[in-house]
Design an enzyme around this catalytic site. Structure first.
Site: not given
Ligand SMILES: Nc1ncnc2c1ncn2[C@@H]1O[C@H](COP(=O)(O)OP(=O)(O)O)[C@@H](O)[C@H]1O
Ligand SMILES: [Mg+2]
Ligand SMILES: Nc1ncnc2c1ncn2[C@@H]1O[C@H](COP(=O)(O)OP(=O)(O)O)[C@@H](O)[C@H]1O
Ligand SMILES: Nc1ncnc2c1ncn2[C@@H]1O[C@H](COP(=O)(O)OP(=O)(O)O)[C@@H](O)[C@H]1O
Ligand SMILES: Nc1ncnc2c1ncn2[C@@H]1O[C@H](COP(=O)(O)OP(=O)(O)O)[C@@H](O)[C@H]1O
Ligand code: SF4
Ligand code: SF4
Ligand code: SF4
Ligand code: SF4
Ligand SMILES: [Mg+2]
Ligand SMILES: [Mg+2]
Ligand SMILES: [Mg+2]
Lengths: 462, 462, 462, 462
Positions: B9, B35, B110-111, B251
């Site tokens: 979330c 989310g 969120n949590g 991530y």
């Molecule tokens: N514009 C962005 N550039 C880099 N990382 C992003 C961006 N938007 C979101 N993110 C981060 O990257 C994650 C998504 O990673 P990505 O590798 O693009 O997709 P996947 O979820 O398929 O690994 C998101 O959870 C977020 O933390």
């Molecule tokens: Mg990725």
């Protein structure tokens, strides 16, 4: 309002595959960036009627499982279309399918005919009726009115009358045809599936389908695909030169696509390297305007030694309809798309690289964002020369006077976008990076040298 | 099937702005990645009834201009939700609004509460009825059943009974409340608009709104916002340590967000640098799995000197519904998302960097794609330690046995994904990169040391 | 599967009203029963481009406030279409708008051309291309290919080549045109608004718009409407007889409409009276199959003295998509539409009256329902003669062999539908009720005497 | 704005049928007229979790094949809801499903509790939280808070505290329960399928399902259905009298339904006969306001000898969303629904019969339409007494002061609606027609004698 240069279309065709329409669907998805307003697919079994579906929106919105499964047959052609709002998007959506004296025909094209206004008036005098403002309809009328005996002769006769940029896929429900204009302005690629053959606007579609690359369709060549394989016909005489759209390398095509004899990535990176070679700005960091700016910026960094950083983050959800909240929170414009990373920028001398400046408003906002993060200096670099003319070869461009570089000096532009310094790539640098001379490319939007003369009405058509 | 770790979330709240719901909408858009299954906003004028709208899909799909304009008032709270398919997505969508003895309350969180099963059974014994499988409903029941005099005392009593990870925004239509668990597991940020105050899950939302960063809400702190500004109440006793979710750095969060005292970008880049320091592989090129892999890969490249290249291109249209064509063209899986650039990879020794390996299937496909492009060697590097345990603190994770690293050796994983070599970041490297020790972070999914003990049912709840 | 006779279309046109498209919308709603598969409106300001919107579904589904408000201008034409499933409903939707040598044209028609196949082949030889299977497209091609000087001469020349049933509305964006075939097969009515003039398929539309009835357009007449009022041109020579579709009186038209010189209600009631005069069955009660059976049943009751009762109730929500539950609860068919009132039927000798028996399956189910309610006797009476032939003049009918009366005796039909007795109205009774002789009406579906000879292909077209 | 009296709901339940939800769907379709704003179904296999789907709109819009097929199980309950706009339609949609200390419960009800405001306040004091303004939620809280041992004792205790009108269906996923208030205000019918048992609001649903009528559920009775059949429990003491809603006979129920010991058709016809007996107006024709006016008008005609005619035609497409064109063509109101047949009315003395006059505006428009058709005299007759009071037992009514008969004399109403004469049915005539005395029926909206006293807040609730 057109806010940039937009490719107008992508086309795909599959012959001899039991899942022809599925493969076309994948292709359209792969080069969705070539046209996002409408999508369409027509399919058939050899010798039978077309089934087709066309709709507004992205490929993934236009087709669902049910609609796709209804598009049966071993032959399919498809089309993505970019189109400015206000026009009859659905009516104009392709493929365009007809019945006529010879039987059936379905056609999709990428490009723009510069004498279509003239051809249309002529056809109207012969009694033709028009339902769209679409070049495809003009082409089909020309084919239907042509009196030559064989279909190949008809095509030869028709295409020798037509002037402009076109990469066309077509089927008469028996064979699939692919045709490219004599200057090879727009790309068209031939590929091979385990079962069947394909034609696509961009090679990245071959990768997604699991097809292998055969070769580019040649300028002026007609490819005829049937059960026995493909045949090549040199339909039109070709001049010594070509006029590949150099903007495909700079911006339109995906970096992972191969066209005009090179990988887009490699050219794009070389554009950045050359830009660096022409530059000697001292800076702490060089950042791209993502995503199109990433590859040239990497080239720039590797050449110049200025460290590459992802100083601007591109929102993953860009491109979906977004309601701009009204009243007090207006004017955040580019923020919806991009957001700076403060820790990269603060206190730094920043070079920021994009592929082009069209109206200047976006660059101005980007620079403001970067300054608001505490950049000490902001130097804008463009991995192409100034865009000073509109395109009449299948690209939606602002009018001449809307192009900031058309009627402003470098310094005026720099002042407008509020950069400390501004520098474009030289024309020579561009050609050198693309591994060819002016005789190989169209670069009209950069220099006004239009490789195909156009009549005065051509920019009136959609 | 859960194919990775997904944040559950994002929450946002605005007080004292005439366009409160517009600002919340922007926030939800900014952290849409937290989310993507449902979104909701509730708004009101001080002391009046809530208006609310919730729906399935992305923020931009759930709200249109009309719906947003109906959400009037100077107070608004909102919520993005990730949720695995099959559950009653809409019923569970937040914010959750009620009327009860004290008046009105609307809450978004969120949590995940690890003792909610137990609390729920206890509440049911007191006559509570449940319409959802949602922790918010448990919290609201606890508040409604609590007999303390003042609302603050109620909250103190309720939150001292609750265990788990939570960052909560709430309004009684008079004030806005923000609350964070005593270990500060999930982020929550306080910001200031020209007019009014805001609370958001990620600071990137502040940038989009044009709000300035005030500070992070502290672990165990209750922020109460009303017409006079904000008040801080140390609602719960806090231990010496914290347990910030280290996966937020690795991530979940956007690189342009600031949380737990650092810019996500900076930590992510340091993870890559440290990874390089722990490694000495010779290679021609290092490429990220975009987008999440880009920043650590840049760090790796800068530290190791191995040239950084964009060897994999991420399709811009990923995330939209996509029909996987059936029969013969199955199993292309990851191709829909990523495509390699042959000219970067062919004949090279390639290092490819991602943030994590969950089941291994995606990495396996990526490596196959890279090999098919003619890579000489493929070395997989992960900018984090192996994920060996599920998360019970608000992240949707596969079960323990689905995590490949839970029951396979490094070499088994390497064999499965078909890499020439495979290396993870060390635990020490991870903590060092995040600028804190184990006492500052939760790292349970990497080492099984769960900072909040959970009852046996907690993984049964959604 | 076509389960009855269905009118194929309704048309409307408005000239000189600031809310032209709103009035056309109301007309289409008023005669929605004439075509329920698609609807369309095209509008313009005099001399300007058309705006148009067409879609699948009911008028109220195709248009919403936004779409209607975009259809600006003082000229508008519209169309309702019935169409059997499987065809390209949207492509074929009207009005059909074109640009051609003379300028612009938008056309909508009700009827069917019996020589369109032939005309189409001829046009194709001249180079015409066809996108639809629609007669409108044939008409527009004929107009565009015609070489006469004035538009009126063009129309005269074109319509003298065309054979069949047609009531057409058309606009060149300057004037509105209304045209009816020389036998006056389909209705077309001229009305007057406070501001402007209108043409509609059924007079009930005038009532809804608040327009006054002027007169029916004459067979072979062209009405030209412009700023000065309307002009009448006897475009085509007319024979002594007419061939008004007698089925319009029996079933298609609304009872509150006026056409062919009579109120539909009055004819329909007289059909019932005459049916009674030709009958002498003793019964306790006479009940209609609602709604179309109500008026003739009232006539029957008044003439025979058998008490009229509403023994069958028609569900108000009929016509909306309905999912027929599968497996065990199949085959309830007609129950979705009609339900008997037990207290009216139980223990009674019941006469039940409908307007026609097409396949017999519906009548069979109705009689079963009535018997299940405890009727002592069930006597079926039809307020028209047996339908033995298909229609080629703009009505969707089952094929000849699907018409139960085509190849079954009265007694065989009676046995099939399980009636105690079955009686149809005589041919003389039908003509007498409609206040005209065979020379005034088309009655081909009752006697096979087709007033316009048709070529063999005509039933192949849609 | 509420423009009439609207039933608030219809309910259905099926036990022991492999297509339980399909049968509930059919029921909801059969009594769609009881509630058109939302529909919902919950289903389960015995002892298992509920699956449910609820949505806004007509039953046929809310459910499609896919959604219906997901509602598996041999137990299902469903609900149609009428609700005035602006309220949280979807939140309030039923069935209402919960988990609580005893397990699971799903409930749907038709009616209104007059002491729910009071009960709700009391429950809130015990810690209950409310998400809706729905009586179902109050009932479920009462059940959950009740401390009796057996579920039957719980229900006895709960329903003895509840006051008002209710016909309830419910399932705990093991059994199906049906319950009716001690005065039997709203109908509830027990029926038998070939496989399984059903409970429905109106018997017309039994006909559509192919179920046989068993009997009405008695006032104060609880029916418990399980694998062994059904059991009857006299849960609540019943007074000597009943209070069946007499308006169900007059307007709400379908004529083909059986309830309160009679066929609705028969009562409705007798209302017309009695009206005729109380009247002696000379007229040429008597016409109904269709459809609800048809049956009483038939009775009137048969008793008085004045010929019955269908002088007003009801558009088949009424009820679908319709955009009222703005500006000049406003105020056509009732024309969208009804259109007069000129040939029936012109020059005649017309009696027009409707079931009720609520605000008077509709009657006024109808009479204007009739006069515009050339009627010589227009006599309005109402087949019920004047409606002078609102209903608090599950019917949406205008407020007292909006009811024209509440504060206007007969002559004032007559003047307002512009009738030559106006006459209502007498109270005695109404009771006599319904075959019972005042002690059998609720007639509060006609005389203000409310059979269940209500607290002051009851009309504040939805
Ligand atoms: N514009 C962005 N550039 C880099 N990382 C992003 C961006 N938007 C979101 N993110 C981060 O990257 C994650 C998504 O990673 P990505 O590798 O693009 O997709 P996947 O979820 O398929 O690994 C998101 O959870 C977020 O933390
Ligand atoms: Mg990725
Ligand atoms: N995944 C991708 N990575 C890099 N470039 C891409 C990608 N997908 C498409 N492109 C190219 O970049 C262009 C889009 O550039 P981008 O900067 O992302 O958006 P914008 O159109 O706003 O400049 C596309 O036209 C295409 O040529
Ligand atoms: N309100 C109405 N009352 C009576 N007849 C109508 C009405 N509306 C349309 N009609 C006529 O009745 C026909 C529909 O008849 P009906 O028996 O109701 O349905 P069906 O098509 O199932 O026989 C329409 O084609 C039209 O001519
Ligand atoms: N097919 C039908 N024929 C007659 N009455 C019906 C039918 N269907 C429903 N009804 C009853 O008539 C009422 C609707 O009456 P009607 O006059 O058609 O509409 P309105 O609600 O506009 O008065 C419904 O509430 C129902 O009781
Ligand atoms: S003008 Fe030439 S180079 Fe420029 S976009 Fe058009 S085709 Fe490409
Ligand atoms: S276990 Fe801890 S570190 Fe891992 S995702 Fe959950 S909260 Fe974050
Ligand atoms: S055959 Fe003649 S009477 Fe019959 S439906 Fe057709 S036009 Fe009407
Ligand atoms: S007040 Fe009584 S009679 Fe009137 S609608 Fe309500 S329950 Fe029926
Ligand atoms: Mg860009
Ligand atoms: Mg009928
Ligand atoms: Mg009525």
């Amino acid at each position: 309002m057109i806010d940039g240069f937009h490719d107008e279309c992508g086309v795909a065709a599959v012959y001899g595959n039991s899942e022809a329409s599925n493969h076309v669907y994948l292709s359209l998805y792969a080069f969705q960036h070539r046209g996002q307003e409408s999508a369409g697919i027509a399919s058939c079994f050899p010798g039978e009627r077309f089934t087709s579906h066309r709709g507004r929106g992205l490929v993934s919105e236009v087709f669902d499982e049910k609609k796709l499964s209804e598009l049966k047959g071993s032959i399919a052609i498809g089309h993505n279309r970019y189109s400015t709002s206000g026009k009859a998007i659905l009516e104009n959506a392709q493929p365009f399918s007809i019945e006529y004296a010879r039987g059936r025909l379905s056609l999709a094209h990428n490009g723009n005919l510069v004498n279509s206004h003239h051809l249309r008036r002529e056809l109207e005098q012969k009694g033709a009726i028009f339902r769209t403002t679409n070049d495809s309809e003009v082409l089909l009328h020309l084919i239907a009115h042509n009196r030559h005996d064989t279909f190949i002769d008809v095509l030869k006769s028709v295409f020798s009358r037509v002037r402009g940029a076109y990469s066309i896929v077509m089927t008469d429900s028996e064979r699939v045809y692919g045709m490219r204009d004599p200057l090879g302005i727009r790309p068209l690629i031939l590929g091979e599936l385990e079962e069947g053959l394909v034609l696509v606007s961009e090679s990245c579609a071959l990768d997604l389908m699991g097809a292998s690359f055969v070769r580019e369709v040649n300028p002026g060549e007609l490819i005829v695909i049937d059960g026995k394989g493909y045949e090549s016909i040199e339909l039109l005489p070709v001049p010594g030169n070509t006029a590949h759209c150099i903007f495909e390398f700079i911006y339109f095509a995906r970096p992972d696509s191969y066209q005009f004899g090179s990988y887009v990535h490699d050219v794009r990176k070389e554009l950045g390297r050359t830009l660096a070679r022409e530059d000697s700005t001292e800076a702490d960091v060089v950042i791209p305007v993502p995503d199109s700016g990433i590859v040239p910026t990497l080239g720039y960094s590797q050449e110049s030694g200025v460290p590459f950083e992802m100083g601007l983050i591109r929102n993953h959800y860009v491109g979906r309809t977004f309601i701009e909240p009204r009243q007090s929170i207006r004017h955040f414009g580019v923020k919806i798309k991009l957001n700076p990373v403060r820790s990269i920028i603060e206190g730094k001398r920043v070079i920021v690289i994009d592929d082009s400046i069209v109206r200047g408003t976006t660059s101005r906002k980007i620079i403001k964002m970067i300054r608001d993060c505490g950049a000490k200096e902001v130097h804008m670099r463009i991995a192409a020369p100034p865009t000073i003319c509109p395109c009449f070869y299948g690209v939606d461009t602002p009018t001449r006077t809307e192009l900031i570089a058309h009627n402003h000096t470098l310094d005026q532009i720099r002042t407008y976008i509020t950069a400390d310094t501004l520098q474009y790539l030289s024309h020579e640098g561009m050609f050198a990076s693309a591994k060819g001379g002016k005789e190989m490319f169209c670069s009209a939007c950069f220099d006004g040298d239009y490789p195909v003369p156009f009549d005065e009405h051509c920019h009136m058509q959609d």
